[in-house]
Design a protein around this motif. Structure first.
Motif, PDB file in Angstrom:
ATOM      1  N   THR A  10      87.350 102.704   1.143  1.00  0.00           N
ATOM      2  CA  THR A  10      88.664 102.776   1.782  1.00  0.00           C
ATOM      3  C   THR A  10      89.755 103.088   0.766  1.00  0.00           C
ATOM      4  O   THR A  10      90.587 103.968   0.983  1.00  0.00           O
ATOM      5  CB  THR A  10      88.976 101.448   2.508  1.00  0.00           C
ATOM      6  N   CYS A  14      79.095 100.615  -5.186  1.00  0.00           N
ATOM      7  CA  CYS A  14      78.227 100.760  -4.012  1.00  0.00           C
ATOM      8  C   CYS A  14      76.770 101.006  -4.369  1.00  0.00           C
ATOM      9  O   CYS A  14      75.969 101.338  -3.477  1.00  0.00           O
ATOM     10  CB  CYS A  14      78.742 101.907  -3.142  1.00  0.00           C
ATOM     11  N   ARG A  69      87.741 106.985   3.801  1.00  0.00           N
ATOM     12  CA  ARG A  69      87.560 106.437   5.154  1.00  0.00           C
ATOM     13  C   ARG A  69      88.934 106.070   5.681  1.00  0.00           C
ATOM     14  O   ARG A  69      89.811 105.684   5.020  1.00  0.00           O
ATOM     15  CB  ARG A  69      86.658 105.229   5.064  1.00  0.00           C
ATOM     16  N   ASN A 122      82.751  98.652   0.798  1.00  0.00           N
ATOM     17  CA  ASN A 122      83.620  99.129   1.867  1.00  0.00           C
ATOM     18  C   ASN A 122      85.061  99.279   1.394  1.00  0.00           C
ATOM     19  O   ASN A 122      85.731 100.251   1.722  1.00  0.00           O
ATOM     20  CB  ASN A 122      83.563  98.190   3.072  1.00  0.00           C
TER      21      ASN A 122
END
Length: 140
Positions: free
Chosen positions: A135, A98, A140, A131
């Motif tokens: 996850t 990220c 998340r 993302n």
């Protein structure tokens, strides 16, 4: 004994591979969910073959009665171990994966926990790999 270990590890590797290829990505599992799943699928085998034994630190995989454990439990153990390993890998690599999003959306934020909160809360992160790492890390 060595064949028991090979069988369990081969089963774990196969289960992990099948899980990853079947859905494109596997949902990772929390430690709490892992314990619940193992208790449900392996509880009777553990009571029967390992009563009173300390199964921490990987001993469940090397227990002397491993060849007697049900195929369901062996498969479940492999899936659980694979999922936990995937979660740990995602947690270890998320900041690297990220990095672009961090520099773009959370550049002024200080501290890993705050950066993580920024990434999770921002709706602008469109990097699929980032993302997915968030996850898979269970954040998340």
């Amino acid at each position: 004994m060595m064949m028991n270990r090979l069988g369990i590890f081969a089963g774990a590797a196969l289960a992990g591979f099948l899980a990853l290829t079947a859905v494109g990505r596997a949902d990772t599992m929390s430690y709490a969910d892992a314990v619940t799943t193992l208790a449900k699928e392996c509880g009777s085998d553990i009571k029967k073959f390992c009563n009173g034994e300390n199964l921490g630190n990987g001993r469940i995989q090397t227990e002397k009665n491993a060849s007697k454990v049900s195929p369901t439990c062996t498969s479940t153990l492999g899936s659980v171990m694979s999922s936990i390993a995937q979660r740990q890998e995602a947690q270890a690599s998320a900041f690297k994966v990220c990095q672009h999003d961090i520099s773009q959306y959370c550049n002024s934020v200080k501290g890993d926990g705050n950066i993580l909160s920024c990434l999770v809360e921002t709706k602008r992160v469109d990097n699929k790999a980032c993302n997915q790492a968030i996850t898979d890390a269970g954040w998340r």
